[in-house]
Write an enzyme that holds these catalytic residues in place. Structure first.
Site, PDB file in Angstrom:
ATOM      1  N   GLU B  65       0.749  -1.285  -0.097  1.00 34.75           N
ATOM      2  CA  GLU B  65      -0.065  -0.053   0.075  1.00 34.75           C
ATOM      3  C   GLU B  65       0.862   1.375   0.088  1.00 34.75           C
ATOM      4  O   GLU B  65       1.824   1.112   0.621  1.00 34.75           O
ATOM      5  CB  GLU B  65      -0.706   0.139   1.316  1.00 34.75           C
ATOM      6  CG  GLU B  65      -1.491   1.241   1.441  1.00 34.75           C
ATOM      7  CD  GLU B  65      -2.340   1.277   2.837  1.00 34.75           C
ATOM      8  OE1 GLU B  65      -1.762   0.549   3.841  1.00 34.75           O
ATOM      9  OE2 GLU B  65      -3.375   1.954   3.000  1.00 34.75           O
ATOM     10  N   LYS B 134      -9.722   2.825  -1.701  1.00 38.98           N
ATOM     11  CA  LYS B 134      -9.786   2.111  -0.383  1.00 38.98           C
ATOM     12  C   LYS B 134     -11.055   2.562   0.304  1.00 38.98           C
ATOM     13  O   LYS B 134     -11.261   3.655   0.361  1.00 38.98           O
ATOM     14  CB  LYS B 134      -8.774   2.348   0.487  1.00 38.98           C
ATOM     15  CG  LYS B 134      -8.410   1.689   1.690  1.00 38.98           C
ATOM     16  CD  LYS B 134      -7.182   2.250   2.699  1.00 38.98           C
ATOM     17  CE  LYS B 134      -7.044   1.507   3.827  1.00 38.98           C
ATOM     18  NZ  LYS B 134      -5.764   1.926   4.468  1.00 38.98           N
ATOM     19  N   CYS B 166      -5.194  -2.711   2.882  1.00 40.81           N
ATOM     20  CA  CYS B 166      -4.871  -2.832   4.245  1.00 40.81           C
ATOM     21  C   CYS B 166      -6.214  -2.853   5.030  1.00 40.81           C
ATOM     22  O   CYS B 166      -6.665  -3.757   5.040  1.00 40.81           O
ATOM     23  CB  CYS B 166      -3.968  -1.683   4.645  1.00 40.81           C
ATOM     24  SG  CYS B 166      -2.908  -1.608   6.121  1.00 40.81           S
TER      25      CYS B 166
END
Lengths: 87, 304
Positions: B65, B134, B166
């Protein structure tokens, strides 16, 4: 000597018949044809009859099929009648 | 991995092998400007070149990421646009090596909205195959604007890929949505720090197990201004077992071969363990439920 596991022989038969999901009950029965499961010397069942006893008509995946098969297998009245039947 | 479970997996399995490379690394610097991003791209390209020498012929590559920016208080100043020279470099690299690659990058969509934390996937033609924003940012720390869609797209060798970033993976809904949309490979790119080593492994493995998908998870390794990024990148089988795992606290290039067609076969043909179907057909093997079971309506939390 006790009967051979019906699940064991049924899974073998399903595999040999080339059943792939999704599939309908009719398609599975047709693939199984006249396959017989020899549970003991005097106890034989036709694999397609196990499928015919299942409630749902269509199975999106193998888990759906096997759950429905077990559901039918364990219906008390059906089990009592069916497993005492010889063909 | 047992490809079956208590029951064998019947039928002929046709699949290609997807060779994946996971870069476990840290950025060259925490970027405070767009020009700094080029320095981070240089470092990523060094790793990619190593992979192409040591692991030639791979299909898919993942970076951690936010690898092109670094996780600092100034990352919003280093957001790049999709039309930038930096994105052009990524496209050229993928085309030159004929690879798919997932890059962690902060993107400015030039819409006047605070930047997004993205997984930018580029295909071997040098085209953007997918831009994932995200959706479950690491709150309260992370200020990026969240996306609103888990996406699935066709990747190499029969894969249908979803990218998660994540903390997306801390929420079971993210994994489930990806699987529901047909993903057989879920790529989770992370910048996961201590003390979350166990949580990282648990969620990767649970995401795979609960949804019967492969999980490719790559994590940063090293120290930045604030955090110790622990690495432990991993490839996980659809049964939750770890195929291979990188060490903790060290830069690493991890390679794993996975079989997307096998995953499809398991999801459709297995007699047991299809937890997505089974969860929505509780008790389906009972004579009392007619083989169909009962749905999820008992769960009060789903009625909110």
């Amino acid at each position: 000597m006790s009967d051979v596991s019906i699940d064991h022989l049924f899974i073998k038969a399903i595999g040999r018949a080339g059943v792939q999901f999704p599939a309908s009950k009719h398609e599975i029965s047709a693939l199984l044809g006249g396959t017989e499961l020899k549970l003991s010397d005097n106890h034989v069942v036709r694999a397609s009859s196990l499928v015919d006893a299942i409630g749902p008509d269509y199975f999106d995946n193998g888990a759906a099929f096997f759950c429905a098969y077990h559901s039918a297998l364990y219906r008390d009245t059906w089990r009592k009648e069916f497993l005492s039947e010889s063909i | 991995m047992n490809v079956g479970n208590c029951y064998p997996l019947n039928g002929k399995i046709e699949t290609e092998a997807l060779s994946a490379v996971l870069l476990q690394m840290s950025p060259a610097l925490s970027a405070s400007s767009v020009s700094d991003v080029d320095k981070n791209i240089d470092k990523v390209f060094e790793y990619i070149d190593r992979a192409s020498l040591g692991l030639p012929g791979f299909d898919l590559l993942l970076t951690p990421e936010i690898i092109l920016n670094g996780f600092s208080a100034e990352f919003y100043r280093s957001a790049i646009t999709l039309g930038s020279s930096q994105v052009a470099r990524l496209k050229e690299k993928c085309a030159a090596l004929q690879i798919w690659a997932v890059f962690g990058v902060v993107i400015d969509l030039e819409d006047g909205i605070f930047p997004r934390n993205c997984a930018l996937t580029i295909n071997p033609d040098g085209e953007i195959a997918n831009l994932y924003i995200k959706t479950a940012t690491w709150i309260p720390v992370e200020p990026f604007t969240p996306g609103d869609e888990i996406q699935v797209f066709d990747g190499p060798k029969g894969s249908r890929i979803a990218t998660l970033i994540c903390s997306d993976g801390d929420y079971l809904d993210s994994w489930r949505e990806a699987a529901h949309k047909g993903a057989n490979v879920i790529c989770r790119i992370s910048d996961y720090m201590t003390p979350y080593q166990d949580a990282y492994e648990i969620t990767n493995r649970a995401g795979a197990y609960f949804n019967r998908t492969y999980v490719l998870a790559t994590n940063s390794s090293g120290m930045d201004e604030s955090f110790c990024l622990f690495g432990r990148s991993m490839a996980v089988n659809p049964d939750g077992s770890i195929i291979t795992q990188a060490p903790e606290g060290a830069p690493y290039i991890l390679k794993a071969d996975i079989y997307p067609g096998l995953c499809d076969h398991i999801q459709k043909q297995a007699f047991m363990g299809n937890l997505r179907w089974q969860g929505d057909h509780r008790g389906a093997s009972s004579p009392e439920t007619g083989g169909l079971g009962r749905d999820k309506s008992m769960y009060s939390y789903l009625k909110r």
